[in-house]
Scaffold this motif. Structure first.
Motif, PDB file in Angstrom:
ATOM      1  N   GLU A 156     -46.373 -19.779  -9.656  1.00  7.15           N
ATOM      2  CA  GLU A 156     -46.851 -18.455  -9.225  1.00  7.15           C
ATOM      3  C   GLU A 156     -47.770 -17.869 -10.279  1.00  7.15           C
ATOM      4  OE1 GLU A 156     -44.004 -15.909  -7.343  1.00  7.15           O
ATOM      5  OE2 GLU A 156     -43.368 -17.518  -6.014  1.00  7.15           O
ATOM      6  N   ALA A 157     -48.749 -18.660 -10.672  1.00  7.23           N
ATOM      7  CA  ALA A 157     -49.652 -18.267 -11.753  1.00  7.23           C
ATOM      8  C   ALA A 157     -50.418 -16.988 -11.412  1.00  7.23           C
ATOM      9  CB  ALA A 157     -50.623 -19.406 -12.043  1.00  7.23           C
ATOM     10  N   ASP A 158     -50.793 -16.817 -10.145  1.00  4.88           N
ATOM     11  CA  ASP A 158     -51.539 -15.600  -9.787  1.00  4.88           C
ATOM     12  C   ASP A 158     -50.702 -14.349 -10.035  1.00  4.88           C
ATOM     13  OD1 ASP A 158     -49.885 -16.447  -7.707  1.00  4.88           O
ATOM     14  OD2 ASP A 158     -51.307 -16.013  -6.093  1.00  4.88           O
ATOM     15  N   SER A 186     -50.169 -21.871  -7.605  1.00  3.57           N
ATOM     16  CA  SER A 186     -50.552 -20.496  -7.348  1.00  3.57           C
ATOM     17  C   SER A 186     -50.712 -20.311  -5.846  1.00  3.57           C
ATOM     18  CB  SER A 186     -51.886 -20.237  -8.065  1.00  3.57           C
ATOM     19  OG  SER A 186     -52.214 -18.882  -7.974  1.00  3.57           O
ATOM     20  N   ALA A 187     -50.257 -19.137  -5.324  1.00  6.49           N
ATOM     21  CA  ALA A 187     -50.391 -18.926  -3.880  1.00  6.49           C
ATOM     22  C   ALA A 187     -51.851 -18.667  -3.521  1.00  6.49           C
ATOM     23  CB  ALA A 187     -49.522 -17.751  -3.444  1.00  6.49           C
ATOM     24  N   THR A 188     -52.574 -18.014  -4.437  1.00  4.22           N
ATOM     25  CA  THR A 188     -53.986 -17.723  -4.188  1.00  4.22           C
ATOM     26  C   THR A 188     -54.822 -18.287  -5.341  1.00  4.22           C
ATOM     27  OG1 THR A 188     -53.776 -15.630  -5.353  1.00  4.22           O
ATOM     28  CG2 THR A 188     -53.445 -15.575  -2.967  1.00  4.22           C
ATOM     29  N   MET A 189     -56.125 -18.400  -5.127  1.00  2.00           N
ATOM     30  CA  MET A 189     -56.983 -19.005  -6.145  1.00  2.00           C
ATOM     31  C   MET A 189     -58.142 -18.077  -6.522  1.00  2.00           C
ATOM     32  SD  MET A 189     -56.090 -21.987  -7.257  1.00  2.00           S
ATOM     33  CE  MET A 189     -54.489 -22.714  -6.887  1.00  2.00           C
ATOM     34  N   PRO A 191     -60.856 -16.035  -9.003  1.00  2.00           N
ATOM     35  CA  PRO A 191     -61.595 -16.576 -10.154  1.00  2.00           C
ATOM     36  C   PRO A 191     -60.787 -16.582 -11.458  1.00  2.00           C
ATOM     37  CG  PRO A 191     -62.972 -15.069  -8.899  1.00  2.00           C
ATOM     38  CD  PRO A 191     -61.623 -15.025  -8.276  1.00  2.00           C
ATOM     39  N   ARG A 192     -59.876 -15.607 -11.627  1.00  2.00           N
ATOM     40  CA  ARG A 192     -59.093 -15.564 -12.875  1.00  2.00           C
ATOM     41  C   ARG A 192     -58.192 -16.791 -13.012  1.00  2.00           C
ATOM     42  NH1 ARG A 192     -55.341 -11.354 -12.875  1.00  2.00           N
ATOM     43  NH2 ARG A 192     -55.319 -11.612 -10.644  1.00  2.00           N
ATOM     44  N   ILE A 193     -57.739 -17.289 -11.877  1.00  4.46           N
ATOM     45  CA  ILE A 193     -56.899 -18.492 -11.916  1.00  4.46           C
ATOM     46  C   ILE A 193     -57.758 -19.706 -12.274  1.00  4.46           C
ATOM     47  CG2 ILE A 193     -55.579 -20.084 -10.436  1.00  4.46           C
ATOM     48  CD1 ILE A 193     -53.900 -17.781 -11.212  1.00  4.46           C
ATOM     49  N   ARG A 194     -58.957 -19.743 -11.701  1.00  2.80           N
ATOM     50  CA  ARG A 194     -59.887 -20.844 -12.017  1.00  2.80           C
ATOM     51  C   ARG A 194     -60.168 -20.875 -13.514  1.00  2.80           C
ATOM     52  NH1 ARG A 194     -60.126 -24.399  -8.114  1.00  2.80           N
ATOM     53  NH2 ARG A 194     -59.806 -23.333  -6.161  1.00  2.80           N
ATOM     54  N   GLU A 195     -60.340 -19.678 -14.074  1.00  2.00           N
ATOM     55  CA  GLU A 195     -60.639 -19.541 -15.497  1.00  2.00           C
ATOM     56  C   GLU A 195     -59.457 -20.060 -16.334  1.00  2.00           C
ATOM     57  OE1 GLU A 195     -63.240 -18.717 -17.029  1.00  2.00           O
ATOM     58  OE2 GLU A 195     -62.408 -18.373 -19.054  1.00  2.00           O
ATOM     59  N   LYS A 203     -59.140 -32.334 -16.318  1.00  5.40           N
ATOM     60  CA  LYS A 203     -59.555 -33.050 -15.098  1.00  5.40           C
ATOM     61  C   LYS A 203     -58.480 -32.979 -14.001  1.00  5.40           C
ATOM     62  CE  LYS A 203     -62.632 -36.428 -17.154  1.00  5.40           C
ATOM     63  NZ  LYS A 203     -62.852 -37.845 -17.446  1.00  5.40           N
ATOM     64  N   PRO A 204     -58.132 -31.759 -13.572  1.00  2.00           N
ATOM     65  CA  PRO A 204     -57.010 -31.656 -12.631  1.00  2.00           C
ATOM     66  C   PRO A 204     -57.340 -32.145 -11.225  1.00  2.00           C
ATOM     67  CG  PRO A 204     -58.064 -29.533 -12.885  1.00  2.00           C
ATOM     68  CD  PRO A 204     -58.753 -30.459 -13.863  1.00  2.00           C
ATOM     69  N   LEU A 205     -56.324 -32.667 -10.594  1.00  2.00           N
ATOM     70  CA  LEU A 205     -56.412 -32.984  -9.175  1.00  2.00           C
ATOM     71  C   LEU A 205     -56.173 -31.673  -8.445  1.00  2.00           C
ATOM     72  CD1 LEU A 205     -56.291 -35.971  -7.960  1.00  2.00           C
ATOM     73  CD2 LEU A 205     -54.041 -35.244  -7.159  1.00  2.00           C
ATOM     74  N   GLU A 206     -56.908 -31.430  -7.372  1.00  2.00           N
ATOM     75  CA  GLU A 206     -56.744 -30.161  -6.677  1.00  2.00           C
ATOM     76  C   GLU A 206     -56.069 -30.389  -5.325  1.00  2.00           C
ATOM     77  OE1 GLU A 206     -59.993 -27.638  -7.259  1.00  2.00           O
ATOM     78  OE2 GLU A 206     -59.303 -26.180  -5.773  1.00  2.00           O
ATOM     79  N   ILE A 207     -54.999 -29.625  -5.072  1.00  2.00           N
ATOM     80  CA  ILE A 207     -54.274 -29.790  -3.817  1.00  2.00           C
ATOM     81  C   ILE A 207     -54.134 -28.431  -3.152  1.00  2.00           C
ATOM     82  CG2 ILE A 207     -51.969 -30.278  -2.873  1.00  2.00           C
ATOM     83  CD1 ILE A 207     -51.769 -32.513  -4.938  1.00  2.00           C
ATOM     84  N   SER A 208     -54.431 -28.379  -1.872  1.00  2.00           N
ATOM     85  CA  SER A 208     -54.323 -27.096  -1.196  1.00  2.00           C
ATOM     86  C   SER A 208     -53.502 -27.268   0.075  1.00  2.00           C
ATOM     87  CB  SER A 208     -55.723 -26.592  -0.867  1.00  2.00           C
ATOM     88  OG  SER A 208     -55.614 -25.578   0.081  1.00  2.00           O
ATOM     89  N   ILE A 209     -52.424 -26.526   0.166  1.00  2.00           N
ATOM     90  CA  ILE A 209     -51.575 -26.609   1.356  1.00  2.00           C
ATOM     91  C   ILE A 209     -51.697 -25.297   2.096  1.00  2.00           C
ATOM     92  CG2 ILE A 209     -49.200 -26.914   2.194  1.00  2.00           C
ATOM     93  CD1 ILE A 209     -50.236 -29.379   0.762  1.00  2.00           C
ATOM     94  N   SER A 210     -52.419 -25.330   3.190  1.00  2.00           N
ATOM     95  CA  SER A 210     -52.559 -24.069   3.922  1.00  2.00           C
ATOM     96  C   SER A 210     -51.440 -24.006   4.959  1.00  2.00           C
ATOM     97  CB  SER A 210     -53.905 -24.003   4.618  1.00  2.00           C
ATOM     98  OG  SER A 210     -53.981 -25.042   5.535  1.00  2.00           O
TER      99      SER A 210
END
Ligand code: AMP
Length: 416
Positions: A156-158, A186-189, A191-195, A203-210
């Motif tokens: 829950e980083a956001d 994080s539930a949402t992404m 820009p602060r989370i991107r930062e 080099k993270p793998l990105e996974i999105s579960i909608s």
């Protein structure tokens, strides 16, 4: 996907089996292999998707294969005490048959609790689950050694950033080795989370579960019953809703579709069944009769839950709880199409309670549990937190913040 296909340690599979998890959820299917391969990860996944198991299971697996003893090997940072407690409870379940220890470090409480946290941190619990502020208090006293931490998890980083924990998080991370694996959920992404991800992930793998949610215009409710009472319950619902023209009942197995349809026909409801044992032309005929309202009730397996567009169904009944939230949303989405109103009723059997509460979390809604009429007899209590696997004594080294003598798995075990 079956958990066995994810090649997790046999003792983890044993715990999962006794907790009644049958299939991995989508977030688990995607993240577990990635985490086992050692990659950094950024995942957008909400509570209710099974994300806790998605990171705890591979982390426990890695710890079981690690040769380092009595060192902190994984650190989970979360925004609130409640989440720390929740994760710690899940941890106890997943590691029940594995020799992996954990401690939740979450602030509040008395000096006694602080001393227990301190002892576990010094002795080296395998997994530490903490809130940022409390961990900083321990770090400031200079006895915490994070030198052997292999995995960092931010959950829950956001929310943590919303609560102003950015600096604390960075300070904690400055105590960790650089060659660790880092996972950010994080539930949402925004820009602060991107930062944040740019600063701490490699080099993270990105996974999105909608996840989808059912439309608001569906009235949702449930009856908590014993499996043996389900047929009578359906009879009762249908008898009370004679005015409805179109009712779709979903069952998980062909066998229950056939049994239920037989009983309903015997009771003179205009009902038919549809499942994969019927040939194509028979299926089409049944569907046509249902669409044209010749049939009031259609009993179906999941073949109807996705895709097929039947307008204006008045009510969907889930004869049993679907395996995951997406299936639930698809099933009840057959009603209230195109802004019309609809109703969805689920029958929750004895073994389905945990599954149902997970669906409630996923769609972020407490679904009404309707009173079952007295003439149906005694019914089960709704208690989705009941986990019999947690009963009994633990032999292994255990740093949980619980008092002796109380049953495990209940929030009252924690004095935070
Ligand atoms: P979470 O998204 O981690 O908050 O998990 C929500 C709930 O789903 C928790 O009660 C878990 O115990 C449960 N859960 C997680 N994974 C599974 C699974 N594969 N099958 C059934 N239940 C699960």
């Amino acid at each position: 996907m079956n958990f066995k296909d994810l090649h997790l340690h046999p003792s983890i599979i044993e715990s999962i089996d006794s907790m009644g998890f049958e299939k991995a959820t989508p977030v688990q299917e995607q993240t577990i292999p990635a985490i086992l391969s050692g990659k950094d990860l950024i995942a957008s996944a909400q509570t209710g998707t099974g994300k806790t198991a998605a990171f705890l299971l591979p982390v426990i697996h890695k710890i079981l294969n690690s040769s380092h003893k009595d060192k902190i090997k994984a650190l989970v940072i979360v925004p609130t005490r409640e989440l720390a407690i929740q994760i710690s409870q899940q941890m106890e379940g997943f590691a029940y048959f594995a020799n992996v220890s954990s401690i939740a470090v979450y602030g509040g409480g008395d000096g006694d609790l602080f001393s227990r946290e301190k002892k576990a941190l010094i002795e080296g619990a395998d997994i530490v689950i903490c809130t940022p502020g409390r961990m900083i208090s321990h770090l400031n006293l200079n006895y915490v050694n994070f030198g052997m931490v292999e995995t960092l998890i931010l959950d829950e980083a956001d929310r943590m950033l919303d609560m102003g924990f950015n600096e604390d998080i960075m300070k904690i991370i400055s105590h960790l080795p650089n060659n660790r694996q880092s996972l950010l959920f994080s539930a949402t992404m925004p820009p602060r989370i991107r930062e944040l991800a740019r600063k701490i992930l490699y080099k993270p793998l990105e996974i999105s579960i909608s996840i989808s949610r059912p439309p608001e215009n569906i009235k949702q409710g449930a009856y908590v019953v014993y499996d043996a009472q389900k047929i009578n319950m359906v009879d009762e619902i249908l008898s009370k809703h004679k005015e409805l023209r179109s009712i779709l009942i979903f069952c998980s197995t062909k066998l229950s579709v056939k049994e239920l349809a037989k009983v309903l026909k015997r009771k003179s409801f205009k009902a038919e069944e549809i499942h994969s044992d019927l040939d194509q032309s028979k299926r089409e005929n049944v569907l046509m009769d249902f669409k044209s309202r010749k049939l009031q009730v259609l009993v179906a397996t999941d073949i109807l839950s996705r895709g097929i567009d039947i307008e204006d169904i008045d009510m969907v009944i889930n004869y049993d709880v679907p395996d995951d939230g997406e299936d639930y949303v698809h099933r009840i989405g057959r009603t209230a199409r195109a802004e019309s109103k609809g109703e969805a009723i689920t029958l929750i059997g004895e073994k389905d309670q945990i599954k149902f509460s997970r669906i409630e979390k996923l769609i972020d809604k407490d679904i009404d549990k309707y009173p079952v009429p007295d003439f149906m007899g005694e019914v089960p209590t709704y208690d989705p937190t009941h986990k019999s696997v947690y009963q009994g004594s633990h032999q292994k080294r255990n740093f949980s913040n619980k008092k002796k003598g109380k049953p495990k798995g209940s929030p009252s075990n924690y004095n935070g």
